[in-house]
Structures are given as C-alpha cells and as structure tokens.
Write a protein that holds these residues in place. Structure first.
Motif, PDB file in Angstrom:
ATOM      1  N   ALA A  53     -55.445 -77.556 116.694  1.00  0.00           N
ATOM      2  CA  ALA A  53     -56.328 -78.559 117.543  1.00  0.00           C
ATOM      3  C   ALA A  53     -57.770 -78.299 117.216  1.00  0.00           C
ATOM      4  N   MET A  54     -58.000 -76.848 117.109  1.00  0.00           N
ATOM      5  CA  MET A  54     -59.723 -76.412 116.947  1.00  0.00           C
ATOM      6  C   MET A  54     -60.053 -76.994 115.524  1.00  0.00           C
ATOM      7  N   MET A  55     -59.327 -76.861 114.543  1.00  0.00           N
ATOM      8  CA  MET A  55     -59.753 -77.433 113.151  1.00  0.00           C
ATOM      9  C   MET A  55     -59.830 -78.895 113.215  1.00  0.00           C
ATOM     10  N   ARG A  56     -58.908 -79.638 113.886  1.00  0.00           N
ATOM     11  CA  ARG A  56     -59.211 -81.015 114.078  1.00  0.00           C
ATOM     12  C   ARG A  56     -60.742 -81.455 114.809  1.00  0.00           C
ATOM     13  N   ILE A  71     -65.311 -72.563 110.663  1.00  0.00           N
ATOM     14  CA  ILE A  71     -64.274 -71.584 111.522  1.00  0.00           C
ATOM     15  C   ILE A  71     -64.167 -70.361 110.733  1.00  0.00           C
ATOM     16  N   SER A  72     -64.618 -69.177 111.349  1.00  0.00           N
ATOM     17  CA  SER A  72     -64.315 -67.957 110.851  1.00  0.00           C
ATOM     18  C   SER A  72     -63.402 -67.129 111.595  1.00  0.00           C
ATOM     19  N   ILE A  81     -63.196 -68.049 115.639  1.00  0.00           N
ATOM     20  CA  ILE A  81     -64.475 -68.608 115.982  1.00  0.00           C
ATOM     21  C   ILE A  81     -65.156 -69.924 115.161  1.00  0.00           C
ATOM     22  N   GLY A  82     -65.183 -71.102 116.168  1.00  0.00           N
ATOM     23  CA  GLY A  82     -65.465 -72.096 115.609  1.00  0.00           C
ATOM     24  C   GLY A  82     -66.871 -72.554 116.743  1.00  0.00           C
ATOM     25  N   ASP A  83     -67.499 -73.723 116.249  1.00  0.00           N
ATOM     26  CA  ASP A  83     -68.524 -74.252 117.016  1.00  0.00           C
ATOM     27  C   ASP A  83     -67.960 -74.794 118.480  1.00  0.00           C
ATOM     28  N   VAL A 144     -55.302 -81.616 108.679  1.00  0.00           N
ATOM     29  CA  VAL A 144     -54.882 -80.306 109.099  1.00  0.00           C
ATOM     30  C   VAL A 144     -53.263 -80.609 109.533  1.00  0.00           C
ATOM     31  N   ALA A 145     -52.464 -79.672 109.009  1.00  0.00           N
ATOM     32  CA  ALA A 145     -51.036 -80.083 109.237  1.00  0.00           C
ATOM     33  C   ALA A 145     -50.627 -78.670 109.526  1.00  0.00           C
TER      34      ALA A 145
END
Length: 149
Positions: A53-56, A71-72, A81-83, A144-145
C-alpha cells in the motif's frame, strides 16, 4: 455406593451458565493469541500488505505531483521510510531487498517512482518461520504486486 440423585429442579447448571463459561474461555483464548510474542503468519501478511500500500501511494503521488518519490530501508531501525510514512519491521522478520544498489540519505535504497509511473523496480521478500511473502515492483510500469510463497 452411588451418589443420591437430586430431584430438585434448581440443581445443576443452566444452558445460559454454560454459554457464559464458553464465552469467557473464548475471550481468554483470543487474548493469549494476541499477547504471545512473535510476528505470526497474520502479522507478516499485514506487514506485506502495508508495504504494498505504501508503494502504491508513493507511485500515485509521483504521478500526481510530477516529482520522483522514493522508499528506503533503515536497516538499523528496521524501518521502511517513504514520503507518505514509516513502516516498522518486527525483529523476527527477515527482509531481503532486491533492487537498486544505492544509499539514499544514509539508508538502503528500495525503489524510486518516477512522474511517468515507471520505477527503478524492486522485490522485497519478508519471511518468518517458513512463511514468505513478496512485494514486487515492475520497473517498466511501476505496478506493485504481492506474491505468497
């Protein structure tokens, strides 16, 4: 010698009393499952779905704002950690990142999403006690899967 049988209708327990005991036992059993240490299959799946969900969200934000989003992984603090936020990775979960081999802001790079929807591509594998879930990010279209193995 046998015990005498009581003909008193008030003797014994009622169905309501038996149901109350069963409800109390069920509540105690559910508390034991929640309070036991460790991640468990369910929590591992939740971690995987939160990561996807974060990546999407980051991909969508990159497209909508016209800026790159990344994302790191902070390996010391065990955090993604993402924005759009932070996801804490439990200590008993093994994380394997296959992606760009860079360091961003002192953290291991995971994936960067570009304004056109593409990405650097990545695969995050979360495993715990012979259970493994994987989040795959396509480099071509940023899709993203989630895979269960």
């Amino acid at each position: 010698m046998t015990a005498p049988i009581s003909n008193d209708p008030r003797a014994g327990s009622t169905l309501i009393e038996m149901m109350a005991v069963m409800v109390i036992m069920a509540m105690l059993a559910s508390l034991v499952g929640v309070l036991l240490p460790g991640t468990g299959r369910g929590r591992l799946k939740v971690l995987t779905l939160q990561t996807a969900a974060m990546m999407r969200r980051e991909r969508l934000a990159a497209v909508l704002t016209g800026t790159s989003r990344q994302i790191s992984l902070d390996t010391g603090a065990r955090q993604l950690i993402g924005d759009s936020g932070v996801i804490v990775i439990p200590r008993d979960v093994v994380v394997d990142v296959v992606g760009v081999d860079e360091i961003w802001s002192g953290r291991q790079a995971v994936v960067r999403f570009e304004p056109d929807g593409a990405s650097t591509g990545a695969a995050l594998k979360f495993s715990w006690d012979k259970v493994r879930y994987e989040v795959d990010v396509s480099w071509y279209n940023g899709r993203v899967a989630v895979d269960v193995r």
